[in-house]
Write an enzyme that holds these catalytic residues in place. Structure first.
Site, PDB file in Angstrom:
ATOM      1  N   ARG A  90      -1.952  34.225  20.230  1.00  0.00           N
ATOM      2  CA  ARG A  90      -3.194  33.749  19.602  1.00  0.00           C
ATOM      3  C   ARG A  90      -3.244  32.220  19.543  1.00  0.00           C
ATOM      4  NH1 ARG A  90      -5.325  34.065  13.780  1.00  0.00           N
ATOM      5  NH2 ARG A  90      -7.585  34.309  14.036  1.00  0.00           N
ATOM      6  N   HIS A  96      -6.490  30.158  20.804  1.00  0.00           N
ATOM      7  CA  HIS A  96      -7.233  29.221  19.944  1.00  0.00           C
ATOM      8  C   HIS A  96      -7.110  27.788  20.427  1.00  0.00           C
ATOM      9  CE1 HIS A  96      -8.096  31.820  16.138  1.00  0.00           C
ATOM     10  NE2 HIS A  96      -8.263  32.501  17.247  1.00  0.00           N
ATOM     11  N   ASP A  97      -6.060  27.473  21.171  1.00  0.00           N
ATOM     12  CA  ASP A  97      -5.970  26.162  21.802  1.00  0.00           C
ATOM     13  C   ASP A  97      -7.027  26.055  22.902  1.00  0.00           C
ATOM     14  OD1 ASP A  97      -5.232  23.735  22.885  1.00  0.00           O
ATOM     15  OD2 ASP A  97      -3.489  24.535  23.975  1.00  0.00           O
ATOM     16  N   ASN A 114      -8.683  29.645  11.539  1.00  0.00           N
ATOM     17  CA  ASN A 114      -7.260  29.292  11.634  1.00  0.00           C
ATOM     18  C   ASN A 114      -6.549  29.231  10.280  1.00  0.00           C
ATOM     19  OD1 ASN A 114      -7.506  29.085  14.386  1.00  0.00           O
ATOM     20  ND2 ASN A 114      -7.647  26.842  14.425  1.00  0.00           N
ATOM     21  N   HIS A 159      -5.552  42.160  21.457  1.00  0.00           N
ATOM     22  CA  HIS A 159      -5.413  42.854  20.167  1.00  0.00           C
ATOM     23  C   HIS A 159      -4.605  44.148  20.299  1.00  0.00           C
ATOM     24  CE1 HIS A 159      -9.092  40.619  18.287  1.00  0.00           C
ATOM     25  NE2 HIS A 159      -8.078  39.821  18.547  1.00  0.00           N
TER      26      HIS A 159
HETATM   27  C1  HEM Z   1     -13.225  38.405  21.390  1.00  0.00           C
HETATM   28  C2  HEM Z   1     -13.225  37.635  20.333  1.00  0.00           C
HETATM   29  C3  HEM Z   1     -12.097  37.621  19.339  1.00  0.00           C
HETATM   30  C4  HEM Z   1     -12.230  37.673  17.987  1.00  0.00           C
HETATM   31  C5  HEM Z   1     -13.538  37.744  17.206  1.00  0.00           C
HETATM   32  C6  HEM Z   1     -10.909  37.681  17.429  1.00  0.00           C
HETATM   33  C7  HEM Z   1     -10.617  37.704  16.068  1.00  0.00           C
HETATM   34  C8  HEM Z   1      -9.367  37.867  15.540  1.00  0.00           C
HETATM   35  C9  HEM Z   1      -9.087  37.983  14.130  1.00  0.00           C
HETATM   36  C10 HEM Z   1     -10.129  37.922  13.022  1.00  0.00           C
HETATM   37  C11 HEM Z   1      -7.756  38.162  13.986  1.00  0.00           C
HETATM   38  C12 HEM Z   1      -6.994  38.322  12.685  1.00  0.00           C
HETATM   39  C13 HEM Z   1      -6.839  36.956  12.039  1.00  0.00           C
HETATM   40  C14 HEM Z   1      -6.371  36.972  10.611  1.00  0.00           C
HETATM   41  O1  HEM Z   1      -5.825  37.966  10.163  1.00  0.00           O
HETATM   42  O2  HEM Z   1      -6.543  35.956   9.954  1.00  0.00           O
HETATM   43  C15 HEM Z   1      -7.183  38.156  15.307  1.00  0.00           C
HETATM   44  C16 HEM Z   1      -5.840  38.304  15.577  1.00  0.00           C
HETATM   45  C17 HEM Z   1      -5.307  38.221  16.841  1.00  0.00           C
HETATM   46  N1  HEM Z   1      -5.985  37.882  17.993  1.00  0.00           N
HETATM   47 FE1  HEM Z   1      -7.960  37.792  18.220  1.00  0.00          FE
HETATM   48  N2  HEM Z   1      -9.989  37.608  18.439  1.00  0.00           N
HETATM   49  C18 HEM Z   1     -10.669  37.571  19.628  1.00  0.00           C
HETATM   50  C19 HEM Z   1     -10.106  37.445  20.884  1.00  0.00           C
HETATM   51  C20 HEM Z   1      -8.762  37.331  21.129  1.00  0.00           C
HETATM   52  C21 HEM Z   1      -8.189  36.998  22.404  1.00  0.00           C
HETATM   53  C22 HEM Z   1      -8.987  36.648  23.647  1.00  0.00           C
HETATM   54  C23 HEM Z   1      -6.838  37.021  22.234  1.00  0.00           C
HETATM   55  C24 HEM Z   1      -5.762  36.735  23.241  1.00  0.00           C
HETATM   56  C25 HEM Z   1      -5.897  36.923  24.535  1.00  0.00           C
HETATM   57  C26 HEM Z   1      -6.584  37.367  20.870  1.00  0.00           C
HETATM   58  C27 HEM Z   1      -5.336  37.556  20.333  1.00  0.00           C
HETATM   59  C28 HEM Z   1      -5.091  37.887  19.009  1.00  0.00           C
HETATM   60  C29 HEM Z   1      -3.784  38.274  18.525  1.00  0.00           C
HETATM   61  C30 HEM Z   1      -2.542  38.450  19.361  1.00  0.00           C
HETATM   62  C31 HEM Z   1      -3.918  38.466  17.133  1.00  0.00           C
HETATM   63  C32 HEM Z   1      -2.813  38.848  16.139  1.00  0.00           C
HETATM   64  C33 HEM Z   1      -2.115  37.585  15.677  1.00  0.00           C
HETATM   65  C34 HEM Z   1      -0.977  37.808  14.711  1.00  0.00           C
HETATM   66  O3  HEM Z   1      -0.604  38.933  14.397  1.00  0.00           O
HETATM   67  O4  HEM Z   1      -0.435  36.777  14.241  1.00  0.00           O
HETATM   68  N3  HEM Z   1      -7.767  37.528  20.221  1.00  0.00           N
HETATM   69  N4  HEM Z   1      -8.192  37.963  16.229  1.00  0.00           N
END
Ligand code: HEM
Ligand SMILES: *[C@@H]1O[C@H](CO)[C@@H](O)[C@H](O)[C@H]1NC(C)=O
Ligand SMILES: *[C@@H]1O[C@H](CO)[C@@H](O)[C@H](O)[C@H]1NC(C)=O
Length: 318
Positions: free
Chosen positions: A61, A65-66, A93, A193
């Site tokens: 992530r 985000h970078d 973030n 995800h």
């Molecule tokens: C399509 C739009 C996306 C949205 C709206 C989104 C939103 C989110 C949100 C809300 C979380 C949880 C954050 C929290 O608990 O504070 C999350 C976690 C995560 N996102 Fe996304 N995301 C998106 C796309 C992506 C993409 C493109 C990737 C990587 C290729 C990604 C990788 C991850 C990962 C790996 C986590 C878990 C991080 C952890 O457990 O520390 N996300 N995302």
């Protein structure tokens, strides 16, 4: 072991097919200046994931985000200064991005292995994301290198450019298109995800109000996420959060997406998107291959300016 073998095979094929055609980033950027760079990153990532499996998700992530805020330039790693407020306190973030200590550890290790300040922080994020996916049982796509680190970071741009979990399908697609990514990239990269967790604050409206959600799935989440809770509890983004598999997509086809934005890919009214979700849910090989392709595309998002540096410390400019 299987992961390592798969990694080499994939690497060889891709290096032969596309040697240096993708802009200015190249696969062999550190081969001469610091052949130890990539193995050093991988060993720290491996150790970090051994001690906390979630760290692989957190590192992935950080790279996403970078890249989504003024290109892949390490901007999300910068601490605030007197001259700018950085991205760490932005909406998506704050209390959310993690893994900064592991990045510091990687940076110190590569500076030592390379006998100097050679590997950029932006490249470290790209390599760590690729290694994390592979270590968690996923593919090993080729990672292109040679990024420079930014001299600044922008809170406002982070607030504007990172997609929201409350977005509908149209909003998600237009966000990705504004970054030069297309519908297929949106679906396949959302497969990120397949690993990691999310805080209640990011999905509470969904579990109480959405109708495209499996009822028993919603009920079980309400226990962990009371309406008036602090939003800090976490839940898995798919049913197998430490394995990079197709369970995320299978979940979407059963109304078990955790985030509103996740479920929109299947139930948001776009049939091409829904069809891709179904396709990936049944086709691990296609998911892996397309994921690698789209990660390279995301990793190529260019910085806003051409003046960059290799930071000595990822948290501050030299
Ligand atoms: C399509 C739009 C996306 C949205 C709206 C989104 C939103 C989110 C949100 C809300 C979380 C949880 C954050 C929290 O608990 O504070 C999350 C976690 C995560 N996102 Fe996304 N995301 C998106 C796309 C992506 C993409 C493109 C990737 C990587 C290729 C990604 C990788 C991850 C990962 C790996 C986590 C878990 C991080 C952890 O457990 O520390 N996300 N995302
Ligand atoms: C559900 O929707 C209602 C009506 O729009 C709103 O007042 C309430 O805050 C929502 N609940 C959650 C948990 O978001
Ligand atoms: C949630 O956790 C963060 C630290 O991660 C903390 O700063 C914040 O105060 C917590 N929220 C509440 C309401 O306790």
């Amino acid at each position: 072991m299987a992961g390592i073998v798969r990694c080499f095979v994939t690497l060889l094929i891709i290096v032969v097919l596309i040697p240096t055609s993708s802009g200015q980033l190249t696969a062999d950027f550190y081969d001469k200046v610091c052949p130890q760079a990539l193995p050093t990153v991988k060993s720290i990532v491996q150790r970090a994931i051994m001690s906390e499996p979630r760290m692989g998700a957190s590192l992935l992530r950080l790279h996403f985000h970078d890249c989504f805020v003024n290109g892949c330039d390490g901007s999300d790693l910068l601490d605030d200064t007197a001259n700018f407020i950085g991205e760490k306190t932005s909406i998506h973030n704050l209390n959310s991005l993690r893994g900064f200590d592991v990045v510091d550890e990687i940076k110190a290790a590569v500076n030592s292995a390379c006998n100097g300040n050679v590997v950029s922080c932006a490249d470290i994020l790209a390599i760590a994301a690729r290694d994390s996916i592979n270590i968690l049982g996923g593919p090993c796509y080729n990672v292109l290198l040679g990024r420079k680190d930014s001299l600044t970071a922008s809170l406002a741009d982070a607030n504007a450019d990172i997609p929201s979990p409350f977005s509908n399908f149209a909003g998600l697609l237009s966000n990705f298109q504004s970054h030069g990514l297309d519908l297929k990239d949106l679906i396949v990269l959302s497969g990120g995800h397949s690993i990691g967790l999310a805080r209640c604050a990011t999905f509470t409206p969904r579990i109480y109000n959405d109708t495209d959600i499996n009822p028993s799935f919603a009920t079980s989440l309400k226990n962990a996420c009371p309406v008036n809770g602090d939003g800090n509890n976490t839940a898995p983004l798919d049913a197998t959060t430490t394995i990079f598999d197709t369970v995320y997509f299978k979940g979407l086809t059963r109304q078990k997406g955790l985030l509103h934005s996740d479920q929109e890919l299947f139930n948001g009214g776009n049939s091409q998107s829904a069809n891709l979700v179904t396709y990936y849910s049944n086709n691990r090989a296609a998911f892996w291959e397309d994921f690698g392709y789209s990660m390279i595309k995301m990793g190529n998002l260019p910085p806003a300016t051409s003046n960059g540096q290799v930071r000595l410390n990822c948290r501050k400019v030299n």
